[in-house]
Design an enzyme around this catalytic site. Structure first.
Site, PDB file in Angstrom:
ATOM      1  N   SER A  76      22.156  15.915  16.252  1.00  0.00           N
ATOM      2  CA  SER A  76      23.351  16.424  16.913  1.00  0.00           C
ATOM      3  C   SER A  76      24.260  15.268  17.366  1.00  0.00           C
ATOM      4  O   SER A  76      24.689  14.478  16.526  1.00  0.00           O
ATOM      5  CB  SER A  76      22.922  17.351  18.065  1.00  0.00           C
ATOM      6  OG  SER A  76      23.987  18.138  18.508  1.00  0.00           O
ATOM      7  N   ASP A 130      23.442  27.399  12.576  1.00  0.00           N
ATOM      8  CA  ASP A 130      23.521  26.514  13.744  1.00  0.00           C
ATOM      9  C   ASP A 130      24.621  27.024  14.677  1.00  0.00           C
ATOM     10  O   ASP A 130      25.784  27.085  14.286  1.00  0.00           O
ATOM     11  CB  ASP A 130      23.823  25.086  13.280  1.00  0.00           C
ATOM     12  CG  ASP A 130      23.730  24.063  14.400  1.00  0.00           C
ATOM     13  OD1 ASP A 130      24.148  24.363  15.535  1.00  0.00           O
ATOM     14  OD2 ASP A 130      23.281  22.946  14.127  1.00  0.00           O
ATOM     15  N   HIS A 157      19.626  25.122  15.363  1.00  0.00           N
ATOM     16  CA  HIS A 157      20.053  23.749  15.678  1.00  0.00           C
ATOM     17  C   HIS A 157      18.855  22.791  15.634  1.00  0.00           C
ATOM     18  O   HIS A 157      18.877  21.735  16.240  1.00  0.00           O
ATOM     19  CB  HIS A 157      20.726  23.739  17.066  1.00  0.00           C
ATOM     20  CG  HIS A 157      21.544  22.523  17.364  1.00  0.00           C
ATOM     21  ND1 HIS A 157      22.632  22.131  16.611  1.00  0.00           N
ATOM     22  CD2 HIS A 157      21.443  21.602  18.358  1.00  0.00           C
ATOM     23  CE1 HIS A 157      23.160  21.028  17.135  1.00  0.00           C
ATOM     24  NE2 HIS A 157      22.458  20.683  18.185  1.00  0.00           N
TER      25      HIS A 157
END
Length: 177
Positions: A76, A130, A157
């Site tokens: 991320s 996601d 995610h």
């Protein structure tokens, strides 16, 4: 041969609540890679709530040591941080998980060619479901850096306790499989 094995640095994403390094797959991956005799660290980054480049990049540069033989794994905002890092230093490889290119980043120019030149290989993981990082932004990054792109449809995610795909990629890239 211990000398030829790269150092692996796992870079977590940002979090609203402190201690994200102890959640999800980060520590699991660190332990699994250490079992394979990789020098692996999963540091807790400062400023984990906002993940500002001005704090994360110097911190990571300090942790890198000899970067050219390093593999960086970023999740991320951690994936975006290691991309920024590779605008400055050469590394062996990058593994990006849920890397998201945001529209407001357009004014903060990215040097995609420098990133490509500074890495021997780049693997990228994303899931179309996601909820935080739109799949189109990850596909955009993949196209710009010409990564090996792995897209799933049911991994959210990647907030899972284990992530065996990463072990397989590292073994393959390091000639261990």
């Amino acid at each position: 041969n211990q000398q030829s094995k790269p150092r692996i640095i796992i870079v977590h994403g940002s979090a609203i609540t402190p201690g994200i390094i102890n959640r999800h797959w980060y520590k699991w991956l660190q332990a699994e890679l250490q079992k394979l005799d990789f020098d692996t660290i999963a540091p807790s980054l400062p400023d984990e709530r906002e993940a500002k480049d001005c704090i994360w990049i110097p911190f990571l540069l300090n942790k890198l040591g000899s970067a050219e033989n390093a593999i960086l794994i970023g999740h991320s905002s951690g994936a975006m941080a290691i991309l920024r890092l590779c605008e400055q230093v050469k590394v062996q490889g990058l593994i990006l998980i849920s890397a998201g290119y945001e529209g407001n980043d357009d004014d903060q120019l990215w040097n995609w060619n420098k990133i490509k030149d500074n890495t021997q290989w780049i693997e990228q993981f994303h899931s179309s479901d996601d909820p935080f990082t739109p799949v189109h932004s990850s596909r955009y990054i993949a196209k710009r850096i010409q990564s090996t792109y792995h897209e799933f449809h049911d991994r959210n995610h990647f907030l899972c306790p284990e992530f065996p795909d990463l072990i397989d990629i590292i073994k393959t890239r390091c000639g261990l499989s």
